[in-house]
Every structure is written in C-alpha cells, then in structure tokens.
Design a protein around this motif. Structure first.
Motif, PDB file in Angstrom:
ATOM      1  N   SER A   6     122.082  -3.676  -0.529  1.00 11.87           N
ATOM      2  CA  SER A   6     122.019  -5.063  -0.070  1.00 11.87           C
ATOM      3  C   SER A   6     123.054  -5.924  -0.782  1.00 11.87           C
ATOM      4  O   SER A   6     123.735  -6.731  -0.143  1.00 11.87           O
ATOM      5  CB  SER A   6     120.630  -5.639  -0.315  1.00 11.87           C
ATOM      6  N   ASN A   9     126.526  -5.001   0.562  1.00 14.94           N
ATOM      7  CA  ASN A   9     126.758  -5.539   1.904  1.00 14.94           C
ATOM      8  C   ASN A   9     126.916  -7.062   1.895  1.00 14.94           C
ATOM      9  O   ASN A   9     127.678  -7.610   2.675  1.00 14.94           O
ATOM     10  CB  ASN A   9     125.622  -5.150   2.849  1.00 14.94           C
ATOM     11  N   LEU A  10     126.210  -7.736   0.996  1.00 11.35           N
ATOM     12  CA  LEU A  10     126.257  -9.193   0.944  1.00 11.35           C
ATOM     13  C   LEU A  10     127.510  -9.716   0.251  1.00 11.35           C
ATOM     14  O   LEU A  10     128.141 -10.657   0.723  1.00 11.35           O
ATOM     15  CB  LEU A  10     125.011  -9.725   0.233  1.00 11.35           C
ATOM     16  N   THR A  17     134.583 -12.323   0.737  1.00 11.69           N
ATOM     17  CA  THR A  17     133.374 -12.569  -0.057  1.00 11.69           C
ATOM     18  C   THR A  17     133.511 -11.962  -1.453  1.00 11.69           C
ATOM     19  O   THR A  17     132.982 -12.515  -2.414  1.00 11.69           O
ATOM     20  CB  THR A  17     132.122 -12.003   0.635  1.00 11.69           C
ATOM     21  N   THR A  21     133.135 -14.147  -4.761  1.00 13.16           N
ATOM     22  CA  THR A  21     132.186 -13.705  -5.782  1.00 13.16           C
ATOM     23  C   THR A  21     132.850 -13.639  -7.149  1.00 13.16           C
ATOM     24  O   THR A  21     132.274 -14.087  -8.152  1.00 13.16           O
ATOM     25  CB  THR A  21     131.610 -12.324  -5.414  1.00 13.16           C
TER      26      THR A  21
END
Length: 63
Positions: A6, A9-10, A17, A21
């Motif tokens: 998760s 993927n996030l 992204t 991040t």
C-alpha cells in the motif's frame, strides 16, 4: 506485506509522487532536526543565554 504494498503504491510508484515524498520528508526532517538541536543547545546553555539573564541588566524605571 499488505502495508508495504500500500505504501509503495501510494507514495513510490509514480516518479512525481516519489519526488514530492522526498521533498516533504526532507522538509519535515529539517524541522525536527533543527528543533531538536535548538532544544539541546538551550539545555546545555541554560542560564548563560541573554533571554535567561536579561532581567539582571534591564533598568527598571521607577514611576
């Protein structure tokens, strides 16, 4: 394994992204490191800094 997938993927799957991040992580780390260093400095120099001793040198005006 589900949590790892998760998070991947996030945050890390797309380059945009991933870059965001890294930038947000760097800013957060910088703030935490700066505040931690300031706290250590304050603790080691307690009673020696101007804000701790200025009351000794300020003139009190008598009215």
């Amino acid at each position: 394994m589900s949590l790892t997938k998760s998070v991947y993927n996030l945050l890390f799957r797309r380059t945009s992204t991933f870059a965001i991040t890294i930038m947000v992580g760097a800013v957060v780390f910088e703030r935490i490191f700066d505040q931690g260093g300031e706290a250590v400095f304050e603790q080691l120099n307690r009673g020696k800094l101007w804000k701790h001793i200025k009351h000794n040198y300020e003139n009190k005006e008598e009215e």
